[in-house]
Design a protein around this motif. Structure first.
Motif, PDB file in Angstrom:
ATOM      1  N   GLU A  45       0.817  -1.209   0.000  1.00  0.00           N
ATOM      2  CA  GLU A  45       0.000   0.000   0.000  1.00  0.00           C
ATOM      3  C   GLU A  45       0.854   1.263   0.000  1.00  0.00           C
ATOM      4  O   GLU A  45       0.401   2.325  -0.432  1.00  0.00           O
ATOM      5  N   SER A  46       2.083   1.123   0.453  1.00  0.00           N
ATOM      6  CA  SER A  46       2.977   2.278   0.505  1.00  0.00           C
ATOM      7  C   SER A  46       3.677   2.563  -0.827  1.00  0.00           C
ATOM      8  O   SER A  46       4.384   3.561  -0.960  1.00  0.00           O
ATOM      9  N   GLY A  95       0.416   5.413  -7.399  1.00  0.00           N
ATOM     10  CA  GLY A  95      -0.232   5.060  -6.160  1.00  0.00           C
ATOM     11  C   GLY A  95      -1.127   6.188  -5.670  1.00  0.00           C
ATOM     12  O   GLY A  95      -1.250   7.234  -6.337  1.00  0.00           O
ATOM     13  N   PRO A  96      -1.769   6.019  -4.542  1.00  0.00           N
ATOM     14  CA  PRO A  96      -1.621   4.871  -3.629  1.00  0.00           C
ATOM     15  C   PRO A  96      -2.353   3.631  -4.147  1.00  0.00           C
ATOM     16  O   PRO A  96      -3.171   3.719  -5.070  1.00  0.00           O
ATOM     17  N   PHE A  97      -2.020   2.456  -3.539  1.00  0.00           N
ATOM     18  CA  PHE A  97      -2.598   1.185  -3.967  1.00  0.00           C
ATOM     19  C   PHE A  97      -3.270   0.484  -2.785  1.00  0.00           C
ATOM     20  O   PHE A  97      -2.788  -0.538  -2.278  1.00  0.00           O
ATOM     21  N   PRO A  98      -4.387   1.014  -2.317  1.00  0.00           N
ATOM     22  CA  PRO A  98      -5.101   0.342  -1.214  1.00  0.00           C
ATOM     23  C   PRO A  98      -5.594  -1.026  -1.657  1.00  0.00           C
ATOM     24  O   PRO A  98      -5.848  -1.265  -2.843  1.00  0.00           O
ATOM     25  N   LYS A  99      -5.711  -1.937  -0.726  1.00  0.00           N
ATOM     26  CA  LYS A  99      -6.105  -3.312  -1.058  1.00  0.00           C
ATOM     27  C   LYS A  99      -7.489  -3.371  -1.700  1.00  0.00           C
ATOM     28  O   LYS A  99      -7.811  -4.309  -2.428  1.00  0.00           O
ATOM     29  N   LYS A 101      -8.500  -1.375  -3.942  1.00  0.00           N
ATOM     30  CA  LYS A 101      -8.404  -0.850  -5.307  1.00  0.00           C
ATOM     31  C   LYS A 101      -8.081  -1.973  -6.294  1.00  0.00           C
ATOM     32  O   LYS A 101      -7.335  -2.903  -5.983  1.00  0.00           O
TER      33      LYS A 101
END
Length: 331
Positions: A45-46, A95-99, A101
């Motif tokens: 996610e980071s 990003g960001p790449f939240p779960k 998404k």
């Protein structure tokens, strides 16, 4: 047994359908639509960004690309790398790449016409026509990281007493030598990398290993040789999915041009031994050729030993979490 001018419409060999043409007749031609998709998983996610590269087909021997459609992301770009002129799709996902998404994904559609390749000179081992040379064949005479051309490779070639100044007969001699001395085993530990020194020791491997050996032996004798990669259609169905990629080799003969050779398939299926020297089925898609590929834009990691499947980097570090699919249908 050399090439005979007879019709064999389709050879069914262990589930592999090979369309065989006829001397003096128009080679079989098939128009396909290929859908190549990829998505990158397991992204922290980071993460700041994800780069995704995918090979894109070009016109080549037996292949005409009628069109490329980028379904997603629609603003992705296709560029050409300078060493081999391979075409490459690239997109940078931010990003960001939240779960929650959707994973970064790309989907490309290729409209391709494939024509069976049959080189008559390869069947009779005699050059009788003229083919213009590419601007330079130097890149096909040089070693690659896993394709050395000196040392043990040169010793093997010298021990075969290959005909001098006859690249066509030398190529056939090497083709037969590898079929007779190697045993196909794609599950062997170390197989699939196209590592010539490993293949020298193991005398086994998959298509990458057979053809790396052939290329190394050709280059050691001053014969330009190349590695081609793509996807085979191993069914008589008009549509379906393709689970594995395939590769073959080609070598240059002055006065004739490029001669294709699919040695591993000939070893697996002895019925194809004559056909697979100097012929190439239309039932495949060629995506790229060459080894040690520098992508465009350049990847942060090392050059790619083989580029036929999608490749991704997360914040400049190679990712092993790239999933892909390849589907085809006749048009």
């Amino acid at each position: 047994m050399f090439w005979k001018c007879v019709r064999a419409t389709a050879l069914l060999i262990s589930g592999v359908f090979v369309e065989v043409g006829t001397c003096g007749e128009k080679p079989r031609e098939v128009r396909y639509e290929f859908t190549y998709a990829a998505h990158v998983t397991e992204i922290p996610e980071s993460a700041d960004h994800v780069d995704l590269w995918m090979p894109v087909p070009s016109d080549s021997q037996g292949q005409t690309v009628n069109g490329i459609n980028i379904l997603r992301p629609s603003d992705g770009q296709v560029r050409t790398e300078p060493q081999y002129q391979n075409r490459i799709f690239h997109y940078r996902f931010r990003g960001p790449f939240p779960k929650s998404k959707t994973a970064p994904a790309a989907e490309l559609v290729f409209d391709v016409t494939r024509t069976e390749v049959v080189i008559p000179e390869a069947k009779v081992l005699g050059a009788n026509r003229h083919a213009g040379k590419p601007i330079s064949l130097d890149v096909y005479l040089l070693p690659n990281r896993l394709i050395p051309i000196g040392g043990r490779v040169s010793q093997i070639a010298e021990g075969l007493h290959l005909p001098k100044n006859d690249a066509l007969r030398a190529g056939r001699r090497l083709y037969d030598y590898l079929i007779d001395t190697m045993a196909y085993n794609w599950k062997a530990p170390g197989a699939g990398r196209g590592d010539v020194l490993w293949a020298c020791d193991s005398k086994t491997g998959d298509c990458a290993d057979y053809h790396s050996m052939f290329i190394a032996l050709c280059r050691s004798q001053g014969i330009p040789a190349d590695h081609e990669f793509g996807f085979p259609i191993r069914t008589q169905d008009k549509a379906g999915t393709i689970a594995h990629h395939h590769c073959w080799a080609r070598f240059w003969v002055d006065g004739v041009g490029w001669i294709p050779a699919d040695i591993s398939e000939a070893d697996k299926h002895p019925e194809l031994r004559e056909y697979n020297f100097g012929s190439l089925t239309p039932k495949l898609l060629k995506l790229t050729h060459g080894r040690d590929i520098l992508l465009v834009p350049p990847q942060a990691g090392e050059r790619l030993n083989i580029f036929v499947q999608p490749y991704a980097e997360v914040d400049g570090k190679p990712s092993n979490a790239v999933k892909w699919s390849m589907a085809f249908k006749e048009r």
